[in-house]
Design a protein around this motif. Structure first.
Motif, PDB file in Angstrom:
ATOM      1  N   LEU A 257      64.430 -29.423  54.881  1.00 57.30           N
ATOM      2  CA  LEU A 257      63.158 -28.776  55.214  1.00 57.30           C
ATOM      3  C   LEU A 257      62.051 -29.811  55.287  1.00 57.30           C
ATOM      4  CD1 LEU A 257      61.665 -26.013  55.593  1.00 57.30           C
ATOM      5  CD2 LEU A 257      61.277 -26.027  53.112  1.00 57.30           C
ATOM      6  N   PHE A 258      61.220 -29.707  56.310  1.00 63.38           N
ATOM      7  CA  PHE A 258      60.044 -30.570  56.472  1.00 63.38           C
ATOM      8  C   PHE A 258      58.892 -29.703  56.932  1.00 63.38           C
ATOM      9  CE2 PHE A 258      57.417 -32.792  59.710  1.00 63.38           C
ATOM     10  CZ  PHE A 258      56.761 -33.692  58.883  1.00 63.38           C
ATOM     11  N   GLY A 259      57.709 -29.965  56.410  1.00 61.46           N
ATOM     12  CA  GLY A 259      56.560 -29.168  56.825  1.00 61.46           C
ATOM     13  C   GLY A 259      55.254 -29.895  56.701  1.00 61.46           C
ATOM     14  N   ALA A 260      54.358 -29.592  57.614  1.00 60.79           N
ATOM     15  CA  ALA A 260      52.995 -30.120  57.574  1.00 60.79           C
ATOM     16  C   ALA A 260      52.176 -29.306  58.548  1.00 60.79           C
ATOM     17  CB  ALA A 260      52.955 -31.594  57.973  1.00 60.79           C
ATOM     18  N   ILE A 261      50.877 -29.200  58.278  1.00 65.38           N
ATOM     19  CA  ILE A 261      49.999 -28.526  59.218  1.00 65.38           C
ATOM     20  C   ILE A 261      50.045 -29.291  60.537  1.00 65.38           C
ATOM     21  CG2 ILE A 261      47.650 -27.772  59.680  1.00 65.38           C
ATOM     22  CD1 ILE A 261      49.039 -26.314  57.379  1.00 65.38           C
ATOM     23  N   GLY A 262      50.447 -28.608  61.599  1.00 67.65           N
ATOM     24  CA  GLY A 262      50.585 -29.287  62.885  1.00 67.65           C
ATOM     25  C   GLY A 262      51.904 -30.013  63.034  1.00 67.65           C
ATOM     26  N   GLY A 263      52.797 -29.877  62.037  1.00 67.55           N
ATOM     27  CA  GLY A 263      54.110 -30.501  62.143  1.00 67.55           C
ATOM     28  C   GLY A 263      54.022 -32.008  62.214  1.00 67.55           C
ATOM     29  N   GLY A 264      54.441 -32.587  63.325  1.00 67.46           N
ATOM     30  CA  GLY A 264      54.480 -34.040  63.465  1.00 67.46           C
ATOM     31  C   GLY A 264      53.236 -34.642  64.079  1.00 67.46           C
ATOM     32  N   ALA A 265      52.153 -33.884  64.221  1.00 65.32           N
ATOM     33  CA  ALA A 265      50.974 -34.387  64.910  1.00 65.32           C
ATOM     34  C   ALA A 265      50.221 -35.436  64.104  1.00 65.32           C
ATOM     35  CB  ALA A 265      50.037 -33.226  65.251  1.00 65.32           C
ATOM     36  N   ASP A 266      50.249 -35.349  62.779  1.00 65.46           N
ATOM     37  CA  ASP A 266      49.496 -36.260  61.921  1.00 65.46           C
ATOM     38  C   ASP A 266      50.404 -37.415  61.501  1.00 65.46           C
ATOM     39  OD1 ASP A 266      48.003 -37.567  60.028  1.00 65.46           O
ATOM     40  OD2 ASP A 266      47.443 -35.761  58.909  1.00 65.46           O
ATOM     41  N   GLU A 276      63.795 -40.778  62.299  1.00 61.77           N
ATOM     42  CA  GLU A 276      64.635 -41.978  62.307  1.00 61.77           C
ATOM     43  C   GLU A 276      65.642 -41.935  61.166  1.00 61.77           C
ATOM     44  OE1 GLU A 276      66.474 -45.442  63.156  1.00 61.77           O
ATOM     45  OE2 GLU A 276      65.114 -44.267  64.439  1.00 61.77           O
ATOM     46  N   ALA A 277      65.208 -41.443  59.985  1.00 64.12           N
ATOM     47  CA  ALA A 277      66.123 -41.337  58.849  1.00 64.12           C
ATOM     48  C   ALA A 277      67.249 -40.353  59.145  1.00 64.12           C
ATOM     49  CB  ALA A 277      65.347 -40.904  57.607  1.00 64.12           C
ATOM     50  N   LEU A 278      66.936 -39.237  59.792  1.00 63.88           N
ATOM     51  CA  LEU A 278      67.957 -38.243  60.096  1.00 63.88           C
ATOM     52  C   LEU A 278      68.930 -38.741  61.159  1.00 63.88           C
ATOM     53  CD1 LEU A 278      65.851 -34.958  60.012  1.00 63.88           C
ATOM     54  CD2 LEU A 278      67.479 -35.785  58.311  1.00 63.88           C
ATOM     55  N   PRO A 303      58.299 -27.691  70.233  1.00 64.08           N
ATOM     56  CA  PRO A 303      57.609 -28.441  71.291  1.00 64.08           C
ATOM     57  C   PRO A 303      58.337 -28.308  72.622  1.00 64.08           C
ATOM     58  CG  PRO A 303      58.854 -29.934  69.889  1.00 64.08           C
ATOM     59  CD  PRO A 303      58.973 -28.572  69.257  1.00 64.08           C
ATOM     60  N   ALA A 304      57.631 -28.687  73.674  1.00 63.14           N
ATOM     61  CA  ALA A 304      58.236 -28.615  75.002  1.00 63.14           C
ATOM     62  C   ALA A 304      59.450 -29.530  75.117  1.00 63.14           C
ATOM     63  CB  ALA A 304      57.192 -28.979  76.056  1.00 63.14           C
ATOM     64  N   HIS A 305      59.403 -30.679  74.410  1.00 65.45           N
ATOM     65  CA  HIS A 305      60.514 -31.635  74.458  1.00 65.45           C
ATOM     66  C   HIS A 305      60.882 -32.028  73.027  1.00 65.45           C
ATOM     67  CE1 HIS A 305      59.876 -31.947  78.777  1.00 65.45           C
ATOM     68  NE2 HIS A 305      58.584 -32.165  78.544  1.00 65.45           N
ATOM     69  N   PRO A 306      61.659 -31.176  72.356  1.00 66.04           N
ATOM     70  CA  PRO A 306      62.041 -31.485  70.968  1.00 66.04           C
ATOM     71  C   PRO A 306      62.949 -32.700  70.906  1.00 66.04           C
ATOM     72  CG  PRO A 306      63.260 -29.585  71.778  1.00 66.04           C
ATOM     73  CD  PRO A 306      62.235 -29.907  72.820  1.00 66.04           C
ATOM     74  N   PRO A 307      62.916 -33.449  69.817  1.00 67.74           N
ATOM     75  CA  PRO A 307      63.787 -34.627  69.691  1.00 67.74           C
ATOM     76  C   PRO A 307      65.253 -34.224  69.642  1.00 67.74           C
ATOM     77  CG  PRO A 307      62.718 -34.119  67.597  1.00 67.74           C
ATOM     78  CD  PRO A 307      62.070 -33.241  68.627  1.00 67.74           C
ATOM     79  N   ASN A 308      66.097 -35.093  70.167  1.00 65.10           N
ATOM     80  CA  ASN A 308      67.540 -34.850  70.161  1.00 65.10           C
ATOM     81  C   ASN A 308      68.152 -35.614  68.989  1.00 65.10           C
ATOM     82  OD1 ASN A 308      70.204 -34.335  70.651  1.00 65.10           O
ATOM     83  ND2 ASN A 308      70.339 -35.580  72.518  1.00 65.10           N
ATOM     84  N   LEU A 309      68.452 -34.901  67.914  1.00 61.15           N
ATOM     85  CA  LEU A 309      69.023 -35.523  66.726  1.00 61.15           C
ATOM     86  C   LEU A 309      70.528 -35.316  66.624  1.00 61.15           C
ATOM     87  CD1 LEU A 309      66.301 -34.542  64.083  1.00 61.15           C
ATOM     88  CD2 LEU A 309      66.543 -36.703  65.320  1.00 61.15           C
ATOM     89  N   GLY A 310      71.087 -34.532  67.528  1.00 61.42           N
ATOM     90  CA  GLY A 310      72.507 -34.257  67.467  1.00 61.42           C
ATOM     91  C   GLY A 310      72.857 -33.088  66.587  1.00 61.42           C
ATOM     92  N   PHE A 311      71.846 -32.387  66.066  1.00 62.76           N
ATOM     93  CA  PHE A 311      72.070 -31.178  65.275  1.00 62.76           C
ATOM     94  C   PHE A 311      70.882 -30.249  65.473  1.00 62.76           C
ATOM     95  CE2 PHE A 311      70.485 -34.506  62.408  1.00 62.76           C
ATOM     96  CZ  PHE A 311      69.283 -33.943  61.979  1.00 62.76           C
TER      97      PHE A 311
END
Length: 447
Positions: A257-266, A276-278, A303-311
């Motif tokens: 689980l990861f959380g922040a206001i605005g997610g990854g914006a800050d 990168e760790a995942l 997001p419109a283009h979510p990262p591809n982490l393989g899961f």
């Protein structure tokens, strides 16, 4: 003793939630210490009768529209690569006059300041308040210039790339990424000129207290560390299988689980370091049960283009209530808080109160929140490989993970219970009141 808590909002944002929790702790437990607490905010979102919202009493409609325009004009031409909010806290809002009137009417024996920013109290209004002052810092703004945080650490760094607050904001200390008028120096000089008497400073972590003690502006003030309280009835463990069923999440997958206001914006929240760790972790756990890992992100829509982490990645959007967030904490196997800068880390304390282990970098306020290898795991700042190893250490042994979660809940009950925190603040208020009588002639504290 009548206390007035002053914050920009009651529950909008992490600092506001912390200030409101402190206020509620004093409402519920202050009577035992002879205290009453009222909260004064500009933006009120709760219907709590102990909270008063709205513009300052007596503020004209014209000034209400003109004041933010003047504040914006004061920033004209200033350029910086520091992504944090910058507040000049100018011009006067009128809230200082309202607080003075309440003091004269016996409604405010002491003012407890929290997160202010623009449009709450100006720098000059703070300096003119005659009653004893306590200030809980929720970021670095009080002892910095206009910036609420110094520039976040760059890759390979373990600390901020600029610490002008310790140097006195000389022209020579200005970082190369700024241009135009030196807004931070100008704001710092305004604080130095306006604040001429003691303020009792409270910090939620030893890291923030150390920064304040090293600052030129507040280094000589009394500074105490008091953690943020948490309602242990609201934030409590619940059955993981039931939580996943209610949220529509798979039952037998390891969840991060990861959380922040605005997610990854800050960038301070370190979403890039977590991704990168995942990616590293994904390659390490191939062929093991952990290769079914999934990620849940709260505070951000897909997001419109979510990262591809393989899961799979599940995006919750902005959660409107504490119950939903509690369910996500319970559903997760580990909460990761990969922040580069964090004054305390309320998501980490909430997760631990819900019995969920936390992984974070060994930096900032998170060092106080997470007991390394006891309630979670602290990684080397700001190393994605070390973060991946810490996440793996928590997840790979289910029995150890359960023990970490139980220890996390016990730590929350020991350190963050509202009654304990209310008592600690009562002690600070008593010291501030005595100091106020001794310094009624406004003894300067600045050198």
């Amino acid at each position: 003793m009548n206390i007035i808590q002053v914050n920009a909002s009651d529950i909008s944002g992490g600092a506001a939630r912390a200030a409101y929790r402190i206020h509620r702790s004093l409402v519920e437990h202050g009577t035992a210490h002879g205290l009453t607490s009222q909260m004064r905010v500009v933006t009120q979102l709760t219907d709590d009768p102990t909270v008063t919202g709205g513009p300052p009493a007596g503020q004209s409609r014209i000034w209400r529209h003109l004041q933010p325009r003047l504040s914006q004009q004061a920033r004209r031409g200033f350029q910086t690569c520091n992504p944090t909010l910058h507040s000049v806290a100018w011009p006067t809002t009128g809230l200082g006059t309202e607080l003075l009137q309440r003091h004269r009417q016996g409604q405010a024996d002491l003012v407890h300041l929290h997160w202010l920013g623009d449009g709450t109290l100006s720098i000059q209004e703070i300096g003119r308040l005659p009653m004893p002052l306590v200030w809980t810092l929720h970021d670095q703004w009080a002892f910095c210039g206009a910036e609420h945080y110094t520039s976040p650490p760059l890759s390979g760094e373990t600390g901020s790339s600029d610490e002008r607050f310790a140097e006195g904001y000389s022209p020579a200390s200005r970082p190369g990424h700024e241009a135009g008028p030196d807004l931070n120096r100008r704001t710092w000089l305004s604080k130095r000129l306006a604040w001429s008497r003691p303020i009792h400073i409270v910090c939620p972590s030893n890291w923030l207290a150390d920064c304040a003690r090293r600052s030129t502006l507040m280094g000589t003030l009394p500074i105490k560390v008091i953690p943020h309280p948490i309602d242990l009835n609201v934030w409590a463990p619940c059955d993981q299988a039931q939580a996943r069923a209610l949220l529509g999440l798979p039952a037998n997958r390891p969840f991060v689980l990861f959380g922040a206001i605005g997610g990854g914006a800050d960038p301070r929240k370190g979403a890039d370091l977590l991704l990168e760790a995942l990616r590293r972790l994904r390659s390490q756990v191939a062929g093991t049960p952990l290769e079914q890992l999934e990620l849940v992100v709260f505070g951000q829509s897909r997001p419109a283009h979510p990262p591809n982490l393989g899961f799979p990645i599940h995006y919750t959007g902005h959660l409107q209530d504490d119950l939903s967030l509690r369910l996500f904490y319970a559903a997760a196997d580990v909460m990761v808080v990969p922040s580069r800068q964090e004054a305390f880390g309320q998501t980490a304390s909430e997760a631990q109160a819900c019995g969920t282990p936390v992984v974070a970098f060994s930096t900032g306020g998170l060092v106080d929140v997470v007991d390394d290898r006891m309630t979670g795991c602290l990684a080397e700042p700001f190393d994605p490989a070390s973060l991946a190893e810490a996440i793996h250490w928590v997840l790979v042994d289910p029995q150890r993970r359960l023990k970490l979660g139980m220890a996390a809940r016990q730590r929350a009950e020991r350190l963050w219970q509202p009654a304990r925190v209310a008592g600690l603040y009562a002690d600070v208020y008593g010291q501030a009141l005595k100091s106020g009588f001794r310094n009624r002639h406004h003894t300067p504290f600045l050198r």
